[in-house]
Scaffold this motif. Structure first.
Motif, mmCIF file in Angstrom:
data_model
loop_
_atom_site.group_PDB
_atom_site.id
_atom_site.type_symbol
_atom_site.label_atom_id
_atom_site.label_comp_id
_atom_site.label_asym_id
_atom_site.label_seq_id
_atom_site.Cartn_x
_atom_site.Cartn_y
_atom_site.Cartn_z
ATOM 1 N N GLY A 89 25.482 -9.716 76.603
ATOM 2 C CA GLY A 89 24.310 -9.722 77.446
ATOM 3 C C GLY A 89 24.471 -8.405 78.287
ATOM 4 O O GLY A 89 23.247 -7.745 78.612
ATOM 5 N N ARG A 90 25.463 -8.243 79.028
ATOM 6 C CA ARG A 90 25.861 -7.085 79.904
ATOM 7 C C ARG A 90 25.563 -5.904 79.214
ATOM 8 O O ARG A 90 24.790 -5.111 79.878
ATOM 9 N N GLN A 91 26.168 -5.891 78.157
ATOM 10 C CA GLN A 91 26.050 -4.506 77.520
ATOM 11 C C GLN A 91 24.626 -4.066 76.929
ATOM 12 O O GLN A 91 24.012 -3.018 77.030
ATOM 13 N N ALA A 92 23.983 -5.320 76.583
ATOM 14 C CA ALA A 92 22.524 -5.204 76.316
ATOM 15 C C ALA A 92 21.800 -4.518 77.532
ATOM 16 O O ALA A 92 20.856 -3.656 77.182
ATOM 17 N N LEU A 93 21.925 -5.100 78.469
ATOM 18 C CA LEU A 93 21.489 -4.844 79.785
ATOM 19 C C LEU A 93 21.515 -3.443 80.238
ATOM 20 O O LEU A 93 20.586 -2.569 80.734
ATOM 21 N N HIS A 94 22.816 -2.694 80.102
ATOM 22 C CA HIS A 94 23.038 -1.531 80.655
ATOM 23 C C HIS A 94 22.772 -0.345 79.637
ATOM 24 O O HIS A 94 22.619 0.683 79.900
ATOM 25 N N SER A 95 22.849 -0.862 78.314
ATOM 26 C CA SER A 95 22.175 0.147 77.230
ATOM 27 C C SER A 95 20.839 0.181 76.967
ATOM 28 O O SER A 95 20.386 1.069 76.231
ATOM 29 N N GLY A 96 20.029 -0.532 77.922
ATOM 30 C CA GLY A 96 18.644 -0.522 77.760
ATOM 31 C C GLY A 96 18.199 -1.546 76.840
ATOM 32 O O GLY A 96 18.892 -1.910 75.921
ATOM 33 N N ALA A 97 17.158 -2.239 77.356
ATOM 34 C CA ALA A 97 16.727 -3.462 76.655
ATOM 35 C C ALA A 97 15.767 -3.249 75.616
ATOM 36 O O ALA A 97 14.493 -3.208 75.499
ATOM 37 N N THR A 98 16.408 -2.629 74.534
ATOM 38 C CA THR A 98 15.728 -2.429 73.325
ATOM 39 C C THR A 98 15.258 -3.714 72.505
ATOM 40 O O THR A 98 16.092 -4.524 72.677
ATOM 41 N N PRO A 99 14.276 -3.772 71.740
ATOM 42 C CA PRO A 99 14.244 -4.923 70.945
ATOM 43 C C PRO A 99 15.399 -5.384 70.015
ATOM 44 O O PRO A 99 15.487 -6.594 70.130
ATOM 45 N N ALA A 100 16.056 -4.514 69.601
ATOM 46 C CA ALA A 100 17.379 -4.998 68.641
ATOM 47 C C ALA A 100 18.150 -5.465 69.572
ATOM 48 O O ALA A 100 18.859 -6.476 69.333
ATOM 49 N N ALA A 101 18.465 -5.040 70.935
ATOM 50 C CA ALA A 101 19.531 -5.323 71.703
ATOM 51 C C ALA A 101 18.939 -6.680 72.241
ATOM 52 O O ALA A 101 19.861 -7.787 72.335
ATOM 53 N N LEU A 102 17.839 -7.071 72.444
ATOM 54 C CA LEU A 102 17.193 -8.188 72.775
ATOM 55 C C LEU A 102 17.462 -9.433 71.761
ATOM 56 O O LEU A 102 17.921 -10.520 71.972
ATOM 57 N N VAL A 103 17.345 -8.893 70.442
ATOM 58 C CA VAL A 103 17.459 -10.265 69.354
ATOM 59 C C VAL A 103 18.923 -10.248 69.130
ATOM 60 O O VAL A 103 19.489 -11.287 69.103
ATOM 61 N N ALA A 104 19.813 -9.361 69.417
ATOM 62 C CA ALA A 104 21.062 -9.584 69.162
ATOM 63 C C ALA A 104 21.677 -10.421 70.409
ATOM 64 O O ALA A 104 22.485 -11.343 70.304
ATOM 65 N N VAL A 105 21.093 -10.398 71.601
ATOM 66 C CA VAL A 105 21.639 -11.034 72.666
ATOM 67 C C VAL A 105 21.207 -12.484 72.337
ATOM 68 O O VAL A 105 21.954 -13.584 72.712
ATOM 69 N N ALA A 106 19.890 -12.722 72.051
ATOM 70 C CA ALA A 106 19.307 -13.806 71.657
ATOM 71 C C ALA A 106 20.250 -14.587 70.501
ATOM 72 O O ALA A 106 20.503 -15.813 70.529
ATOM 73 N N LEU A 107 20.408 -14.018 69.545
ATOM 74 C CA LEU A 107 21.577 -14.483 68.530
ATOM 75 C C LEU A 107 22.871 -14.881 68.942
ATOM 76 O O LEU A 107 23.499 -15.898 68.574
ATOM 77 N N SER A 108 23.215 -13.921 69.885
ATOM 78 C CA SER A 108 24.712 -14.425 70.656
ATOM 79 C C SER A 108 24.544 -15.393 71.274
ATOM 80 O O SER A 108 25.525 -16.537 71.097
ATOM 81 N N ALA A 109 23.396 -15.761 72.063
ATOM 82 C CA ALA A 109 23.381 -16.975 72.767
ATOM 83 C C ALA A 109 23.146 -18.228 72.012
ATOM 84 O O ALA A 109 23.808 -19.210 72.238
ATOM 85 N N LEU A 110 22.511 -18.288 70.815
ATOM 86 C CA LEU A 110 22.598 -19.171 69.776
ATOM 87 C C LEU A 110 23.678 -19.524 69.319
ATOM 88 O O LEU A 110 24.070 -20.579 69.102
ATOM 89 N N ALA A 111 24.571 -18.586 68.607
ATOM 90 C CA ALA A 111 25.965 -18.734 68.225
ATOM 91 C C ALA A 111 26.935 -19.369 69.233
ATOM 92 O O ALA A 111 27.541 -20.269 69.088
ATOM 93 N N TRP A 112 26.735 -18.875 70.593
ATOM 94 C CA TRP A 112 27.406 -19.319 71.613
ATOM 95 C C TRP A 112 27.114 -20.822 72.017
ATOM 96 O O TRP A 112 27.934 -21.713 72.087
ATOM 97 N N LEU A 113 25.825 -21.300 71.876
ATOM 98 C CA LEU A 113 25.407 -22.519 72.109
ATOM 99 C C LEU A 113 26.179 -23.378 70.850
ATOM 100 O O LEU A 113 26.366 -24.673 71.026
ATOM 101 N N GLY A 114 25.918 -22.744 69.742
ATOM 102 C CA GLY A 114 26.436 -23.766 68.558
ATOM 103 C C GLY A 114 28.025 -23.888 68.709
ATOM 104 O O GLY A 114 28.358 -25.059 68.487
ATOM 105 N N PHE A 115 28.643 -22.923 69.038
ATOM 106 C CA PHE A 115 30.166 -22.943 69.254
ATOM 107 C C PHE A 115 30.380 -24.157 70.251
ATOM 108 O O PHE A 115 31.240 -25.061 70.469
ATOM 109 N N LEU A 116 29.675 -24.026 71.469
ATOM 110 C CA LEU A 116 29.773 -24.906 72.580
ATOM 111 C C LEU A 116 29.530 -26.438 72.062
ATOM 112 O O LEU A 116 30.262 -27.345 72.614
ATOM 113 N N LEU A 117 28.358 -26.696 71.331
ATOM 114 C CA LEU A 117 28.372 -28.092 70.958
ATOM 115 C C LEU A 117 29.302 -28.416 70.110
ATOM 116 O O LEU A 117 29.859 -29.649 70.426
#
Length: 102
Positions: free
Chosen positions: A33-61
């Motif tokens: 998430g930090r990398q995406a914010l520092h490199s500019g919030a492009t749509p592709a970066a936001l999608v990657a952050v959202a997918l990372s959050a989903l993967a993290w939530l799955g692992f957390l569960l």
């Protein structure tokens, strides 16, 4: 005749390993998430952050369920489905993090 197995501290060590791994996955997701914010919030970066959050939530569960099971003296074996889910979430986090770098 089967002898009773004394698990000793093995369930506790396994529980601690799950917690360390969960912490590592959390750090990876936050750094993504930090990398995406520092490199500019492009749509592709936001999608990657959202997918990372989903993967993290799955692992957390998966990790939470496993840590909960390890609280007894004779825990159940780790189900193949849970192991596959944890592995897929870990690989997904790595892929999404790498995608944000490019």
């Amino acid at each position: 005749m089967t002898a009773d197995r004394d698990p000793g501290l093995q369930p506790e060590r396994t529980r601690l390993a799950w917690r360390r791994t969960t912490l590592t996955a959390t750090v990876v997701a936050l750094l993504a998430g930090r990398q995406a914010l520092h490199s500019g919030a492009t749509p592709a970066a936001l999608v990657a952050v959202a997918l990372s959050a989903l993967a993290w939530l799955g692992f957390l569960l998966v990790a939470h369920r496993r840590v909960s099971v390890l609280g007894v003296a004779r825990p159940e074996q780790f189900a193949p489905r849970g192991a596959l889910t944890a592995a897929l979430c870990t690989v997904a986090l790595a892929v999404f993090a790498a995608a944000m770098l490019f």
